[in-house]
Design an enzyme around this catalytic site. Structure first.
Site, PDB file in Angstrom:
ATOM      1  N   LYS A   1       0.851  -1.203   0.000  1.00  0.00           N
ATOM      2  CA  LYS A   1       0.000   0.000   0.000  1.00  0.00           C
ATOM      3  C   LYS A   1       0.881   1.246   0.000  1.00  0.00           C
ATOM      4  CE  LYS A   1      -3.879   1.939   2.646  1.00  0.00           C
ATOM      5  NZ  LYS A   1      -4.753   1.742   3.836  1.00  0.00           N
TER       6      LYS A   1
ATOM      7  N   SER B   1      -9.576   1.719   2.948  1.00  0.00           N
ATOM      8  CA  SER B   1      -8.727   2.478   2.045  1.00  0.00           C
ATOM      9  C   SER B   1      -7.690   1.625   1.302  1.00  0.00           C
ATOM     10  CB  SER B   1      -8.014   3.570   2.823  1.00  0.00           C
ATOM     11  OG  SER B   1      -7.160   3.019   3.802  1.00  0.00           O
TER      12      SER B   1
ATOM     13  N   SER C   1      -9.646  -0.650   7.099  1.00  0.00           N
ATOM     14  CA  SER C   1      -9.100  -0.505   5.755  1.00  0.00           C
ATOM     15  C   SER C   1      -8.407  -1.718   5.143  1.00  0.00           C
ATOM     16  CB  SER C   1      -8.133   0.674   5.715  1.00  0.00           C
ATOM     17  OG  SER C   1      -8.883   1.846   5.573  1.00  0.00           O
TER      18      SER C   1
HETATM   19  N1  GLN Z   1     -13.127   3.973   6.584  1.00  0.00           N
HETATM   20  C1  GLN Z   1     -12.460   4.403   7.747  1.00  0.00           C
HETATM   21  C2  GLN Z   1     -12.117   5.876   7.638  1.00  0.00           C
HETATM   22  O1  GLN Z   1     -12.447   6.458   6.671  1.00  0.00           O
HETATM   23  C3  GLN Z   1     -11.255   3.564   8.006  1.00  0.00           C
HETATM   24  C4  GLN Z   1     -10.067   3.915   7.216  1.00  0.00           C
HETATM   25  C5  GLN Z   1      -8.831   3.127   7.569  1.00  0.00           C
HETATM   26  O2  GLN Z   1      -8.899   2.081   8.231  1.00  0.00           O
HETATM   27  N2  GLN Z   1      -7.671   3.652   7.162  1.00  0.00           N
HETATM   28  O3  GLN Z   1     -11.535   6.433   8.498  1.00  0.00           O
END
Ligand code: GLN
Length: 491
Positions: free
Chosen positions: A80, A155, A179
């Site tokens: 990532k 994400s 994410s």
């Molecule tokens: N969807 C969550 C957010 O927008 C989690 C994102 C993540 O785990 N980086 O914060």
């Protein structure tokens, strides 16, 4: 042979038995990326030359026959784009870091490289990890390989899409509030969020430091455990790293049985917060576990509204502080057309950050302001304590919790563009493990009859008990796949 649909576990055997070289394998993945990634757009950067070099080095080690060959030796991987990779651009999917080339690798990446892994590229994500659909990337969106009109989740959407499409056998993601787990569920692959502190955060570009974790995405559970084993364990460079010995899990899965394991299921939350397809897939997962001798216990999770609110308050507060370093001077691309230092800060940040990141910074700054801090930030910290205590009590009743990953199937691109809060509420099932620092894995347990889209289930365990989480996941996968160890989609 089509290597691109194989698991890490299968490829590892082929490499060890010298049936395939790392270079051959790497070239076939690079070819597949060239052919298909223009439609999926899982990658921000493909590091072709570095990958070939690493593959040739791995082959030399294997040929020399010196010492044990690590299970990940010579196997390609994607990372990532918020994990630093020495000499390879690391953008966090943000304009502000679009030309950043780190001088060092994140600890998790360094451990993979140390074991002979071959990094083929960096994957797309929501900017700084803020989002759950990959639509908040400064470099455009990633498509779900199973249906390109839908999001891959986020994400870590690029990492999950790359694995699901057979562009790499595994990838690393990061999970702050879901994410790794949610994109894995949306793409029909396996994603694991370790306990907080289990995998070093050194070199992971910070979003919310008290919640950030690094975890593997793979096509099957055992391969996931293999990657986890390679990256887990104490790192003095991360002050929140767990000091305890981290038990290796992959070798303990085969033949382990789950008879007598107590599985907590939050029936009423599932009933009120999921659609019919998710409900059906979850109830068949419960049945599979019951058939294998698990005891099923009806549980009530801590208040979902409170958990979601605490997550968004704490993560935004921490993000506003973490992201203050991108000012065009210390970090981040500098706006050049400025006459004062204030103008440099203002223009660099206004141009460098996308709308979702700005929203979180504004929210977090507000929550931390003197007038609001007690009312919101401190309250969120108290809520977190309550949630952690709630899980401690639940884990006296059960050994793991089985829950959905997301309330629905992967949705169509653009669905939530105008409604950020509605998108936030989709994180309802993933933020629990994040807020409480617990290990949780997401694995495919069913498919929608009409669309053939995958449904994921989540297994959440006690803090630091990754082994039980993996054991339950392995048993569930065996039951769902009927012994065929690959739930991933052969595309
Ligand atoms: N969807 C969550 C957010 O927008 C989690 C994102 C993540 O785990 N980086 O914060």
């Amino acid at each position: 042979m089509n290597y691109c649909t194989m698991t890490v576990n299968e490829l590892s055997r082929l490499i060890k038995e010298k049936k395939i070289s790392s270079l051959e394998l790497t070239l076939s993945y690079l070819e597949k990326i060239k052919e298909t990634d223009k439609n999926i757009r899982a990658f921000i950067t493909v590091s072709e030359e570095t990958a070939k070099k690493a593959a040739a080095e791995a082959d030399a080690v294997i040929r020399s026959g010196a010492g044990d060959i690590h299970p990940l030796m010579g196997i390609p991987a994607a990372i990532k784009d918020n994990l630093c990779t020495e000499g390879i651009k690391t953008t966090c999917a943000s304009r502000i870091l679009r030309n950043f080339v780190p001088p060092y690798s994140a600890e998790a990446v360094a451990r993979l490289k140390g074991h002979g892994a071959v990094i083929v590229g960096k994957t797309n994500m929501d900017e700084f990890g803020m989002g759950s659909s990959c639509e908040n990337s400064a470099f455009g969106l990633t498509h779900n390989p199973l249906d390109p009109t839908r999001v891959p989740g986020g994400s870590s959407g690029g990492s999950a899409a790359a694995v699901a499409a057979g562009l790499v056998p595994y990838a690393l993601g990061s999970d702050t509030g879901g994410s790794v787990r949610q994109p894995a569920a949306y793409c029909g692959v396996v994603g694991m969020k370790p306990s907080y502190g289990r995998v070093s955060r050194y070199g992971l570009i910070a979003f919310a430091s008290s919640l950030d974790t690094v975890g593997p995405i793979t096509r099957d559970v055992i391969s996931n455990a293999m990657v986890y084993d390679a990256i887990a364990g104490y790192d003095p460079k991360d002050s929140t790293s767990l000091q305890e010995h981290s038990e290796a899990v992959a070798d303990k899965l085969k033949g382990s049985n789950v008879r007598g394991m107590r599985i907590g299921v939050p029936y009423s939350l599932i009933e009120s917060h999921t659609d019919i397809t998710v409900k059906k897939a979850l109830s068949s997962a419960v049945k599979h576990l019951a058939d294998q001798g698990c005891e099923i216990i009806d549980i009530t999770l801590p208040d979902p509204g409170l958990t979601l609110a605490a997550y968004y308050a704490l993560s935004s507060a921490e993000a506003s502080s973490n992201l203050s370093r991108y000012d065009g001077i210390r970090f981040g691309e500098r706006a050049e057309d400025c006459s004062t230092i204030e103008e440099v800060f203002k223009k660099s940040r206004s141009r460098g950050f996308g709308p979702e990141v700005k929203r979180r910074i504004l929210l977090g700054t507000f929550l931390l302001s003197r007038e609001m801090c007690d009312r919101y930030y401190k309250k969120a910290l108290m809520a977190r304590e309550m949630i952690i205590n709630g899980f401690s009590s639940l884990f006296s009743l059960c050994d793991v919790i089985l829950a959905p990953v997301a309330p629905t199937l992967p949705y169509r691109i653009g669905k939530y563009s105008a409604e950020p809060e509605a998108r936030y509420s989709e994180d309802i099932f993933t933020v629990y493990a994040s807020i409480a620092g617990l290990p949780a894995i997401s694995l495919p347990v069913g498919k929608d009859a009409d669309t053939n889209l995958p449904v994921g289930a989540q297994i959440i365990g006690r803090a630091k008990d990754e082994l039980t989480v993996y054991r339950a996941a392995y048993a569930l996968e065996t039951a769902v796949c009927g012994g065929e160890r690959r739930c991933g989609n052969d595309i």
